[in-house]
Design a protein around this motif. Structure first.
Motif, PDB file in Angstrom:
ATOM      1  N   LYS A  45       0.822  -1.225   0.000  1.00 18.92           N
ATOM      2  CA  LYS A  45       0.000   0.000   0.000  1.00 18.92           C
ATOM      3  C   LYS A  45       0.852   1.270   0.000  1.00 18.92           C
ATOM      4  O   LYS A  45       0.331   2.366  -0.154  1.00 18.92           O
ATOM      5  N   ASN A  46       2.148   1.100   0.192  1.00 13.91           N
ATOM      6  CA  ASN A  46       3.043   2.251   0.080  1.00 13.91           C
ATOM      7  C   ASN A  46       3.552   2.442  -1.349  1.00 13.91           C
ATOM      8  O   ASN A  46       4.465   3.219  -1.593  1.00 13.91           O
ATOM      9  N   SER A  47       2.987   1.701  -2.278  1.00 12.97           N
ATOM     10  CA  SER A  47       3.374   1.880  -3.681  1.00 12.97           C
ATOM     11  C   SER A  47       2.749   3.150  -4.250  1.00 12.97           C
ATOM     12  O   SER A  47       1.764   3.657  -3.727  1.00 12.97           O
ATOM     13  N   ILE A  48       3.334   3.612  -5.337  1.00 15.39           N
ATOM     14  CA  ILE A  48       2.765   4.751  -6.054  1.00 15.39           C
ATOM     15  C   ILE A  48       1.883   4.134  -7.131  1.00 15.39           C
ATOM     16  O   ILE A  48       2.346   3.328  -7.930  1.00 15.39           O
ATOM     17  N   PHE A  50      -0.793   4.660 -10.293  1.00 16.22           N
ATOM     18  CA  PHE A  50      -1.404   5.524 -11.312  1.00 16.22           C
ATOM     19  C   PHE A  50      -2.537   4.739 -11.982  1.00 16.22           C
ATOM     20  O   PHE A  50      -2.360   3.569 -12.331  1.00 16.22           O
ATOM     21  N   ASN A  55      -2.207   9.789 -10.769  1.00 16.36           N
ATOM     22  CA  ASN A  55      -1.867   9.290  -9.444  1.00 16.36           C
ATOM     23  C   ASN A  55      -3.145   9.144  -8.621  1.00 16.36           C
ATOM     24  O   ASN A  55      -3.991  10.048  -8.622  1.00 16.36           O
ATOM     25  N   ASN A  57      -3.638   9.528  -5.662  1.00 18.13           N
ATOM     26  CA  ASN A  57      -3.788  10.592  -4.656  1.00 18.13           C
ATOM     27  C   ASN A  57      -4.510  11.807  -5.234  1.00 18.13           C
ATOM     28  O   ASN A  57      -4.995  12.660  -4.499  1.00 18.13           O
ATOM     29  N   PHE A  62      -7.184   4.737  -2.588  1.00 24.15           N
ATOM     30  CA  PHE A  62      -7.373   3.296  -2.797  1.00 24.15           C
ATOM     31  C   PHE A  62      -8.830   2.951  -3.114  1.00 24.15           C
ATOM     32  O   PHE A  62      -9.144   1.847  -3.521  1.00 24.15           O
ATOM     33  N   GLN A  73      -0.660   1.452 -13.203  1.00 22.32           N
ATOM     34  CA  GLN A  73       0.800   1.331 -13.094  1.00 22.32           C
ATOM     35  C   GLN A  73       1.158   1.364 -11.612  1.00 22.32           C
ATOM     36  O   GLN A  73       0.710   2.261 -10.887  1.00 22.32           O
ATOM     37  N   PHE A  75       4.262   1.526  -8.941  1.00 28.13           N
ATOM     38  CA  PHE A  75       5.688   1.766  -8.744  1.00 28.13           C
ATOM     39  C   PHE A  75       6.043   1.505  -7.285  1.00 28.13           C
ATOM     40  O   PHE A  75       5.294   1.889  -6.391  1.00 28.13           O
ATOM     41  N   PRO A  77       7.670   2.432  -3.844  1.00 21.29           N
ATOM     42  CA  PRO A  77       7.937   3.776  -3.341  1.00 21.29           C
ATOM     43  C   PRO A  77       9.380   4.132  -3.630  1.00 21.29           C
ATOM     44  O   PRO A  77      10.184   3.250  -3.923  1.00 21.29           O
ATOM     45  N   GLY A  81       7.588   8.268  -5.399  1.00 24.58           N
ATOM     46  CA  GLY A  81       6.989   8.824  -4.197  1.00 24.58           C
ATOM     47  C   GLY A  81       6.093  10.011  -4.196  1.00 24.58           C
ATOM     48  O   GLY A  81       5.617  10.526  -5.129  1.00 24.58           O
TER      49      GLY A  81
END
Lengths: 81, 633
Positions: A45-48, A50, A55, A57, A62, A73, A75, A77, A81
């Motif tokens: 869950k700390n992945s980036i 897209f 993104n 965010n 989530f 996609q 990534f 972290p 980031g």
């Protein structure tokens, strides 16, 4: 089906660059990937993430909904980031 | 000239090539306190010795090679040294922070730096030992490529060499130390013009340090910090700089088709991940470096250095080439010829666009790769169109037009970051002392998407953060450290928890941080008499040299250096109009639906000058220069 592409150290660790997975939102997708590759869910869950180039965010995190043929996609972290 | 400070040999060698004589260049302890070493020491030497009329390719130009006090003391990631001169590409000061082992060997030979002036009548190589300096005829090695030249000298010595590109004065020729390059802005052309094929250093001199015990513990802790940090301990060892390409593409900051776009459809085929999966043999790095960011790949059955991020981007996406195999091969060819892959990549992309628009029938086309290797050879030997390409992007735009998409700033080709996807990086390119350089520009793209994800399009706080980063990186470089050591400045938590509430709040704060950052940027160093553990350079300098050192002194050293380099360039005639970017980047949206996808350069510059204490023409105020003691005193 959701097209999932992996990047960064995550991709080297799971030795996989691409998956097709069925999921309604990002949370579910992350859970499926966690089980499939035996990855710690909190770390994953700390992945980036897209979704279609945006993104999560900037979307609904989530809880962002996914639809057929969406491209996700993921990534590790640090890579992004 | 002896020194009371540790970390220095106390001697700077001056070589007059025209007279074939050597002297000691006077550099006092007062100057060591103010300028430390590396690029800042070099800026002082250049400021004192060049004037507005000095031609970069003339005997009057100075080639200044300097180490920092940490070089050769076992400091992690600090085998670096610097090469500064007047660039034939920009006509301004340039500086290049280089790895490899030459800096350490120079100190073993008993020198902190070398100042070279004049010009040899015939090609020579220079041997510097702790006993003498000798000039040797270079007829047996003139014409050799980089690795052949290095092999000629054997092991157990530091070798600084040029290849055919430097010999033929290609305006973006590099100088090599081991596999590492002082790559940018044509330092190799200056060495070639001066008829120096190589400088070799060896000796048994040791570097004294002020407090050996404390230093030993600090270095142990510094290595631990680098190994535990997510960028220097995981990302760079596993994927190298190449690992950033995919995220640059996702963030729309990957220069594509001569910077027309920020994303490339085939980016995965030229990515760091693909490199690691298909071609990586092992990773490698400089002496004393725990990061080991270098990639080792195979070409012609030999294990050689793999391409860095810039090379992948500029010989991949920017010319619309999706063959990683070819990039690996070209990277090797360019290194062997002794040429900067960044400027070479941008220059051929510009030529492709000129051809596409019918302005220059040069045979180069986006996506066409069969004639690229030959073109690089032709550049190095100045044959056919190579003779024109060897002059760089700005010179080509004067010959054929297309200035608005000639991707350079002050004559230096931009790196692989498309600044309309990271406007702070755009400001950095425009104001950087050496021209379109991502690192000398402050490398704000690290905050704008590479490592953190602060708003990449806002103007808010970008000037303030650019100045802070420029000053700190300037100081770290002068110490003899790799700029990657400054990554420790970014908190681990923010990198490892990009989606957390705390990270989001921190990024919001970063966006609104200019009032706080500017307290650091504008107040004198005496208000910051504390240590910052994220910058181990502070205590390392203290324990190595014995100088009084704290955050305030370090940041002021960086600010002094940045302003002094600026004053060299002011002497050379630059002003605010030169601090800019090609029109494409400041007047055309990257994405026509997104009105923020453009670099608002004039607004950013206005903020930048104000905080720097520069007037509207971009000239540092007398008050700021005096406060910084930029010229000494």
């Amino acid at each position: 089906m959701i097209k999932v592409r992996y990047f960064g150290i995550l991709r080297l660790d799971i030795k996989k660059s691409f998956d097709e997975i069925e999921a309604q939102d990002v949370e579910v997708l992350i859970n499926i990937i966690s089980s499939k590759y035996n990855l710690d869910i909190d770390e994953l869950k700390n992945s980036i993430v897209f979704v279609n180039g945006k993104n999560i965010n900037e979307l609904k995190g989530f809880k962002t909904k996914l639809y057929d043929c969406d491209e996700v996609q993921i990534f590790s972290p640090v890579a992004g980031g | 000239m002896a020194t009371i400070y540790g970390g220095y040999t106390g001697r700077v060698l001056k070589i007059d090539l025209s007279l074939k004589k050597v002297y000691e260049y006077p550099f006092s302890d007062k100057e060591r306190e103010l300028y430390i070493g590396g690029k800042i020491m070099a800026a002082k030497i250049l400021y004192d010795n060049i004037n507005e009329k000095t031609e970069p390719l003339s005997p009057d130009n100075y080639l200044v090679i300097t180490t920092g006090p940490l070089t050769g003391t076992g400091a992690p990631s600090s085998s670096r040294f610097n090469i500064s001169t007047l660039s034939p590409l920009t006509n301004l000061l340039t500086s290049s922070n280089c790895g490899g082992s030459f800096g350490i060997y120079l100190k073993k030979a008993g020198y902190d730096g070398i100042v070279i002036t004049g010009r040899s009548e015939n090609p020579i190589w220079i041997e510097i030992t702790d006993k003498e300096v000798q000039f040797h005829d270079a007829k047996d090695i003139w014409g050799l490529k980089i690795s052949e030249t290095q092999s000629f000298f054997g092991d157990k010595c530091g070798k600084l060499v040029i290849g055919p590109a430097g010999e033929n004065i290609v305006k973006y020729a590099s100088i090599f130390s081991d596999e590492r390059a002082a790559g940018r802005a044509g330092v190799g052309a200056v060495m070639g013009y001066k008829n120096i094929k190589a400088i070799v250093a060896r000796g048994n001199n040791t570097v004294n340090v002020h407090d050996k015990e404390k230093l030993k513990n600090l270095y142990k802790d510094w290595v631990k910090k680098l190994k535990n940090h997510p960028i220097t301990g995981k990302q760079l060892p596993r994927l190298g700089t190449a690992g950033l390409l995919s995220v640059m593409n996702a963030r729309k900051m990957l220069a594509t088709r001569n910077f027309k776009y920020g994303q490339y459809k085939d980016f995965e085929k030229v990515s760091g991940e693909y490199l690691a999966e298909k071609y990586l043999i092992k990773n490698k790095g400089c002496i004393t470096c725990p990061i080991q960011c270098g990639r080792v790949v195979e070409v012609e059955g030999k294990q050689v250095k793999g391409p860095e991020l810039e090379t992948l981007g500029l010989l991949g996406a920017n010319i619309e080439n999706s063959s990683l195999e070819h990039i690996i091969r070209w990277n090797y060819v360019l290194d062997e010829l002794g040429m900067d892959t960044v400027s070479a990549g941008v220059t051929i992309a510009f030529a492709m666009e000129l051809n596409e628009r019918g302005l220059w029938d040069c045979g180069l086309e986006f996506g066409k790769i069969d004639n690229i290797e030959k073109t690089f050879e032709d550049i190095a030997y100045r044959k056919g169109i190579g003779n024109l390409l060897a002059e760089g992007t700005r010179a080509l735009s004067k010959m054929f037009g297309g200035e608005e998409y000639a991707m350079n700033s002050k004559g230096l080709e931009l790196a692989a970051y498309e600044p309309r996807g990271a406007v702070g990086q755009g400001l950095g390119y425009a104001v950087s002392n050496r021209g379109g350089c991502h690192l000398n520009g402050g490398y704000l793209v690290v905050l704008e998407g590479l490592a953190l994800s602060m708003d990449a399009y806002t103007k808010k706080s970008k000037a303030a953060l650019t100045i802070l980063f420029q000053n700190l990186m300037e100081a770290a470089s002068a110490c003899g450290s790799c700029l990657f050591t400054t990554y420790l400045f970014i908190p681990k938590y923010l990198l490892e928890h990009p989606n957390s509430f705390l990270t989001k709040v921190s990024l919001w704060f970063l966006k609104n941080s200019s009032p706080f950052v500017n307290i650091i940027n504008t107040l004198p160093g005496k208000f910051f008499k504390f240590n910052v553990s994220r910058l181990p350079h502070i205590r390392a300098l203290k324990y190595v040299t014995g100088m009084n050192m704290n955050f305030g002194i370090l940041k002021e050293i960086g600010e002094r250096g940045y302003n002094l380099e600026r004053m060299v360039n002011i002497k050379r005639g630059i002003n605010a109009k030169d601090d800019t970017l090609p029109k494409r980047l400041i007047s055309e949206y990257q994405d026509s639906r997104d009105k923020r996808s453009i670099v608002p350069i004039e607004d950013l510059k206005k903020d930048y000058y104000k905080i720097r204490g520069w007037d509207k023409n971009g000239i540092p105020s007398q008050k700021r220069i005096k406060r910084l003691r930029a010229f000494g005193g």
